[in-house]
Scaffold this active site. Structure first.
Site, short mmCIF file in Angstrom:
data_model
loop_
_atom_site.label_atom_id
_atom_site.label_comp_id
_atom_site.label_asym_id
_atom_site.label_seq_id
_atom_site.Cartn_x
_atom_site.Cartn_y
_atom_site.Cartn_z
N ASN A 180 3.01 -6.74 13.47
CA ASN A 180 2.14 -5.32 14.14
C ASN A 180 3.30 -4.85 15.04
OD1 ASN A 180 0.25 -3.12 14.88
ND2 ASN A 180 0.03 -3.74 12.83
N THR A 201 8.81 -4.57 12.09
CA THR A 201 9.22 -5.73 10.92
C THR A 201 11.33 -5.30 11.34
OG1 THR A 201 8.70 -3.85 9.52
CG2 THR A 201 7.09 -5.43 9.72
N GLN A 261 0.76 -0.98 0.06
CA GLN A 261 -0.13 0.15 -0.51
C GLN A 261 0.75 1.07 -0.54
OE1 GLN A 261 -3.55 -0.61 3.23
NE2 GLN A 261 -1.82 -2.18 3.51
N THR A 306 0.33 -3.02 8.32
CA THR A 306 -0.66 -2.55 8.35
C THR A 306 -1.85 -3.29 9.12
OG1 THR A 306 -2.54 -2.42 6.21
CG2 THR A 306 -1.51 -4.43 6.67
N SER A 307 -2.84 -1.16 8.94
CA SER A 307 -3.82 -1.72 9.70
C SER A 307 -5.14 -2.19 9.81
CB SER A 307 -4.53 0.10 10.34
OG SER A 307 -4.91 0.98 9.13
N HIS A 349 -1.41 1.52 -4.37
CA HIS A 349 -1.46 3.36 -4.27
C HIS A 349 -0.99 3.50 -5.22
CE1 HIS A 349 -3.94 1.77 -0.36
NE2 HIS A 349 -4.93 1.25 -0.82
N ILE A 359 3.55 3.85 -1.26
CA ILE A 359 4.66 5.08 -2.28
C ILE A 359 5.62 5.34 -2.24
CG2 ILE A 359 1.69 5.71 -1.93
CD1 ILE A 359 2.60 8.37 -1.99
N ASP A 360 6.49 4.78 -1.26
CA ASP A 360 7.67 4.91 -1.10
C ASP A 360 8.56 3.98 -2.08
OD1 ASP A 360 7.59 3.13 2.42
OD2 ASP A 360 7.89 3.18 0.30
N CYS A 382 3.45 15.64 -20.49
CA CYS A 382 2.89 14.83 -20.84
C CYS A 382 3.57 13.84 -22.45
CB CYS A 382 1.85 13.61 -21.14
SG CYS A 382 1.53 11.98 -21.58
N1 APR Z 1 6.54 -2.02 12.35
C1 APR Z 1 5.82 -2.65 12.51
N2 APR Z 1 4.51 -2.51 12.24
C2 APR Z 1 4.61 -0.99 12.22
C3 APR Z 1 5.30 -0.20 12.95
C4 APR Z 1 6.91 -1.24 12.72
N3 APR Z 1 7.99 -0.25 12.90
N4 APR Z 1 5.44 1.04 12.78
C5 APR Z 1 3.75 1.28 12.54
N5 APR Z 1 3.65 -0.20 12.49
C6 APR Z 1 1.87 -0.51 12.87
C7 APR Z 1 0.59 0.65 12.72
O1 APR Z 1 0.34 -0.12 14.58
C8 APR Z 1 -0.28 0.07 12.28
O2 APR Z 1 -1.59 -1.12 12.61
O3 APR Z 1 1.88 -0.47 11.25
C9 APR Z 1 0.34 0.08 11.10
C10 APR Z 1 0.07 0.92 10.49
O4 APR Z 1 -1.54 0.96 9.54
P1 APR Z 1 -1.31 2.19 8.32
O5 APR Z 1 -1.10 3.88 9.33
O6 APR Z 1 -3.07 2.65 9.13
O7 APR Z 1 -1.12 2.20 7.42
P2 APR Z 1 -1.45 1.59 6.46
O8 APR Z 1 -2.16 0.20 7.28
O9 APR Z 1 -0.71 1.38 5.29
O10 APR Z 1 -2.81 2.65 5.72
C11 APR Z 1 -3.55 2.32 4.48
O11 APR Z 1 -4.22 4.42 4.30
O12 APR Z 1 -3.96 6.32 4.04
C12 APR Z 1 -4.12 5.71 3.57
O13 APR Z 1 -3.73 5.24 1.71
C13 APR Z 1 -2.84 5.38 2.57
O14 APR Z 1 -1.82 3.34 2.16
C14 APR Z 1 -2.31 4.06 2.94
C15 APR Z 1 -3.58 3.34 3.63
#
Ligand code: APR
Length: 273
Positions: A239, A257, A109, A214-215, A127, A111-112, A175
């Site tokens: 996580n 991670t 997800q 990811t959340s 994304h 974009i980096d 473009c």
């Molecule tokens: N290692 C593992 N997990 C981590 C770490 C780490 N170092 N740091 C934070 N986390 C966990 C957090 O606890 C959280 O559960 O990673 C999760 C990040 O969740 P979000 O901030 O919601 O990011 P993500 O799930 O990627 O969001 C999905 O939402 O805003 C949009 O487009 C955006 O791609 C993104 C999408």
């Protein structure tokens, strides 16, 4: 069960995989200095996702959102953290699993571009990617070097600070194929995601899915773990603050991670052939 035993279990599952696929979110890049979105102090904790989550800053400026101080702060911060960001041991561990012939692909997800810089060649970016432009007329994609992105970014921030809309309009890339206006090739809320069919087929063909940082709050990407589980995959989740797919995970590890993944890879290497 303690983390050491959980990593042993995870290593057994990963080491026996014939089709390992990784699914990652902002958490895997947190240790590269890029803030996550929903953690305390995260981007959506400090900025309004309704105002700034729309993907391409040019489109939101032109759609009348204007140039708010929040928009300037958001764009400046994103450029600053992306400019400093480099792959961390979590990214490199996935690169190593690919070179060991175990990891088939990464669905992200993020974009980096850090998975590619970490050594992965098969990366499905649902994304989009900030180092790419897309033509809004013919959909031609144009890759940007780091220098090009950050030079354009610095100019954009200057123009935003001066409220120079005509200047920003002139900055929009044209473009090379059709002469149409281009935008950042990133997906905002409410916009169609990219390569979802490919991501779902990778999930379906996986026998092990690694869920990383990811959340699971954003769809349709968050359907991927369930899809993999339904087609028989074993699931290992890592996580830092608590696993979000507990009901699906065979092994859930609470940890960063960048710390946990390399230790799992070391264990995989020691497994009997
Ligand atoms: N290692 C593992 N997990 C981590 C770490 C780490 N170092 N740091 C934070 N986390 C966990 C957090 O606890 C959280 O559960 O990673 C999760 C990040 O969740 P979000 O901030 O919601 O990011 P993500 O799930 O990627 O969001 C999905 O939402 O805003 C949009 O487009 C955006 O791609 C993104 C999408």
């Amino acid at each position: 069960m303690d983390v050491e035993h959980l990593m042993d279990e995870a290593a057994l599952i990963v080491g026996r995989a014939s089709n390992l696929v990784a699914f990652s979110g902002a958490g895997i890049s947190e240790e590269s200095g890029i803030p996550t979105f929903r953690d305390p102090g995260g981007l959506w904790d400090r900025f309004d996702p309704l105002e700034l989550g729309g993907g391409d800053v040019f489109t939101s400026i032109f759609s009348g959102a204007g140039i708010s101080q929040a928009a300037i702060g958001f764009v400046s911060e994103m450029l600053e953290v992306l400019q400093k960001a480099r792959p961390n041991p979590g990214h490199f561990a996935l690169g190593e699993l690919e070179s060991m012939g175990i990891l088939r692909s990464v669905i992200t997800q993020n974009i980096d571009n850090l998975h590619r810089e970490g050594g992965n060649s098969r990366v499905i970016e649902v994304h989009g990617n900030i180092f790419r432009l897309v033509c809004m007329v013919c959909a031609t994609k144009i890759s940007l070097s780091r220098e090009e992105l950050f030079a354009m970014g610095a100019e954009l921030v200057g123009l935003m600070q001066r409220g120079d809309l005509p200047g920003i309009i002139k900055l929009v890339s044209i473009c090379p194929a059709c002469g149409g206006p281009c935008r950042m090739d990133v997906v905002g809320f409410g916009e169609p995601v990219q390569d979802m069919a490919l991501a779902m087929s990778e999930a379906r063909s996986s026998d092990v899915l690694l869920i990383l940082g990811t959340s699971g709050m954003v769809y349709p990407a968050a359907y991927i773990p369930e899809h993999a589980k339904k087609t028989g995959a074993k699931i290992v989740e890592i996580n830092a603050t608590g696993c979000c797919f507990q009901s699906l995970a065979d092994v859930g590890i609470v940890g960063k991670t960048g710390d946990i993944l390399p230790r799992i890879v070391e264990r995989v290497k020691k497994l009997p052939a």
